[in-house]
Design a protein around this motif. Structure first.
Motif, short mmCIF file in Angstrom:
data_model
loop_
_atom_site.label_atom_id
_atom_site.label_comp_id
_atom_site.label_asym_id
_atom_site.label_seq_id
_atom_site.Cartn_x
_atom_site.Cartn_y
_atom_site.Cartn_z
N GLN A 1 0.84 -1.21 0.00
CA GLN A 1 0.00 0.00 0.00
C GLN A 1 0.88 1.26 0.00
OE1 GLN A 1 -2.21 -1.09 3.50
NE2 GLN A 1 -3.89 -2.00 2.34
N LEU A 2 1.95 1.23 0.80
CA LEU A 2 2.86 2.39 0.84
C LEU A 2 3.55 2.61 -0.50
CD1 LEU A 2 4.43 1.84 4.38
CD2 LEU A 2 2.98 3.76 3.69
N MET A 3 3.86 1.49 -1.19
CA MET A 3 4.51 1.60 -2.50
C MET A 3 3.58 2.24 -3.52
SD MET A 3 6.61 -1.86 -3.25
CE MET A 3 5.94 -1.97 -4.90
N ARG B 1 1.97 9.33 -5.86
CA ARG B 1 2.48 10.67 -5.49
C ARG B 1 3.52 11.13 -6.53
NH1 ARG B 1 4.33 10.42 0.40
NH2 ARG B 1 2.08 10.38 0.72
N ASP B 2 4.44 10.23 -6.87
CA ASP B 2 5.48 10.58 -7.84
C ASP B 2 4.86 10.89 -9.20
OD1 ASP B 2 7.30 10.08 -5.87
OD2 ASP B 2 7.90 8.09 -6.61
N PHE B 3 3.89 10.05 -9.60
CA PHE B 3 3.23 10.26 -10.89
C PHE B 3 2.54 11.64 -10.91
CE2 PHE B 3 -0.51 10.14 -13.61
CZ PHE B 3 0.06 9.78 -14.81
N ILE C 1 -3.50 11.44 -6.39
CA ILE C 1 -3.80 12.02 -7.71
C ILE C 1 -4.62 13.30 -7.54
CG2 ILE C 1 -4.99 11.63 -9.95
CD1 ILE C 1 -2.44 9.87 -9.61
N ALA C 2 -5.64 13.25 -6.65
CA ALA C 2 -6.53 14.40 -6.47
C ALA C 2 -5.86 15.58 -5.78
CB ALA C 2 -7.78 13.98 -5.69
N LYS C 3 -4.80 15.31 -5.02
CA LYS C 3 -4.05 16.41 -4.39
C LYS C 3 -3.54 17.38 -5.43
CE LYS C 3 -1.71 14.47 -0.36
NZ LYS C 3 -0.39 13.98 0.09
N VAL C 4 -3.24 16.84 -6.60
CA VAL C 4 -2.62 17.64 -7.66
C VAL C 4 -3.62 17.95 -8.77
CG1 VAL C 4 -0.82 17.59 -9.44
CG2 VAL C 4 -0.33 16.71 -7.13
N ASP C 5 -4.42 16.97 -9.16
CA ASP C 5 -5.31 17.15 -10.30
C ASP C 5 -6.61 16.38 -10.06
OD1 ASP C 5 -6.60 17.30 -12.71
OD2 ASP C 5 -4.85 16.80 -13.94
N ALA C 6 -7.62 17.11 -9.56
CA ALA C 6 -8.91 16.47 -9.23
C ALA C 6 -9.62 15.97 -10.49
CB ALA C 6 -9.79 17.45 -8.47
N SER C 7 -9.30 16.57 -11.65
CA SER C 7 -9.94 16.12 -12.89
C SER C 7 -9.46 14.71 -13.25
CB SER C 7 -9.59 17.06 -14.05
OG SER C 7 -10.12 18.34 -13.80
N ALA C 8 -8.14 14.49 -13.15
CA ALA C 8 -7.61 13.15 -13.43
C ALA C 8 -8.17 12.15 -12.42
CB ALA C 8 -6.08 13.17 -13.38
#
Ligand code: CAA
Length: 382
Positions: free
Chosen positions: A9-11, A17-19, A76-83
């Motif tokens: 899960q951490l991976m 996060r990196d993506f 993903i949503a932290k950066v781009d809620a649309s994606a």
């Protein structure tokens, strides 16, 4: 009770996060301005296994659990809620529904490409006159023996223009009310299936929202999901899981806005000190951090109960109701902490505030979540 995340899960959390940092952050403001769908990025999300996260690998999925799914959507949503909504709809409403309720042929033909991210899917329940009141379906599917004839209009459909396969809910026998509703798999390009113009939205502008128009579309009987009359129960069951996805999207918007506000407060100076040293700002951050943690716990609990096979209608609705309120409150406060900078696009938080609003509307408004929760409380208290 164990609150520790597993290594896997951490991976996944780290990979998402990196993506998000390397692939989604550059260009997120431009996509929002231009209402541009993140085609390239969604393709890569498919390659990373983010579009069919919980699906069995034999159907093209990544075979992960629901906690991993919550972790990935939050990042993903932290950066781009649309994606994040593209991901949530494909995973929760399309793939999960097909994996649980479709037959083997349907899974091989439709689920495999959807779960592997080769194509994406859409879920078409809402209509011009049937939003919250989902049993009032006006789209009809008339039984003609070996096929149905589909007519009607669907509104506000996420992935509406970019999807290849659509799950469409329609009324086959109005006399039977919700027991006369069916769910069908419809392919883009079928004769009589038109995609309406793209909606010009307040938020999640990088996602692709359209109306769908069906005029005498021939749908083979083998494309019906489940037994005759199962469509409404199918939609409700699928939405219970979908609400965990949207709750996690809301959680991500909240935590993204909070992280930016914290960083800003630690560097911006006013009255000769960093503004975090002013209690008015520090207390806002304390409230934000507390409510985000509570929302995260609700999302994890809903996901854990889903994996245990429990009825998640109540906990999923609670997670969505609460997390979407936290997304709204936190993003508004993040703009406030940024002051004038928060009101301009470059600082991201105004977009997050606009993106947050939809989480209180789609996959059941906050008022609908309260109906679901209150009915469940009453039922369980008897
Ligand atoms: N889980 C499982 N089953 C449920 C359920 C739930 N949460 N809610 C209702 N049902 C079942 C009931 O048990 C009943 O089934 P049976 O007759 O077999 O027992 C059936 O559904 C009808 O239920 P009700 O009599 O309670 O129906 P209702 O009309 O009074 O209200 C509602 C139902 C909960 C309000 C429902 O209409 C609803 O959820 N509305 C919101 C619709 C929605 O979420 N739309 C989102 C669109 S999709 C979207 O937004 C995707 C996107 O693009 C992001």
């Amino acid at each position: 009770m164990n609150f520790n995340l597993s290594e896997e899960q951490l991976m996944i959390q780290q990979a998402a996060r990196d993506f998000a940092q390397t692939e989604l952050l550059p260009g997120v403001i431009e996509r929002d301005n231009a209402q541009k769908f993140p085609h390239e990025q969604v393709k890569k999300m498919g390659e990373l296994g983010l579009l069919g996260m919980m699906v069995d690998p034999k159907y093209g999925g990544a075979g992960m659990d629901s906690i991993a799914y919550v972790l990935a959507i939050e990042e993903i949503a932290k950066v781009d809620a649309s994606a994040a909504v593209v991901m949530s709809v494909n995973n929760s409403l399309v793939c999960a529904g097909l994996e649980k309720f479709a037959n083997e042929e349907q899974k091989m033909k439709y689920l495999k490409p959807l779960a592997s991210g080769e194509v994406i899917g859409a879920f078409a329940l809402s209509e011009p006159e049937a939003g919250s009141d989902a049993t009032s379906q006006q789209t009809t599917a008339v039984d003609k023996g070996d096929h149905y004839i589909l007519n009607g209009t669907k509104n506000w459909i996420t992935n509406g223009g970019t999807a290849t396969y659509y799950i469409v809910i329609a009324q086959t026998d109005p006399e039977k009310k919700h027991k006369g509703i069916n769910a069908f798999i419809v392919e883009k390009g079928w004769k009589g299936f038109e995609i309406g113009p793209k909606e010009d939205k307040l938020g999640i502008r990088g996602s692709d929202t359209h109306s769908l128009l069906f005029t005498d579309v021939v749908v083979p009987k083998e494309n019906r999901i489940g037994e005759d009359g199962f469509g409404f129960n199918f939609a409700m069951a699928v939405l219970n899981g979908g609400r965990i996805g949207i709750a996690s999207q809301a959680l991500g918007i909240a935590s993204g806005a909070y992280e930016l506000a914290l960083k800003y407060a630690q560097t911006r100076k006013a009255f000769k000190t960093e503004i975090i040293n002013h209690q008015a700002i520090a207390f806002k951050l304390a409230d934000m951090a507390t409510s985000i943690m509570a929302a995260r716990m609700l999302c994890y609990k809903a996901a854990a109960e889903k994996d245990e096979g429990k009825d998640i209608s109540e906990i999923g609705a609670m997670a969505k109701l609460y997390s979407s309120q936290v997304a709204m409150d936190t993003s508004i406060e993040a703009v406030q902490i940024h002051g004038g900078y928060g009101y301009v696009k470059e600082y991201h938080v105004e977009r997050m505030m606009r993106d947050a609003k939809i989480t209180q509307i789609y996959e059941g408004t906050s008022e609908i979540q309260k109906i679901v929760i209150s009915r469940s409380i009453v039922k369980n208290s008897k």
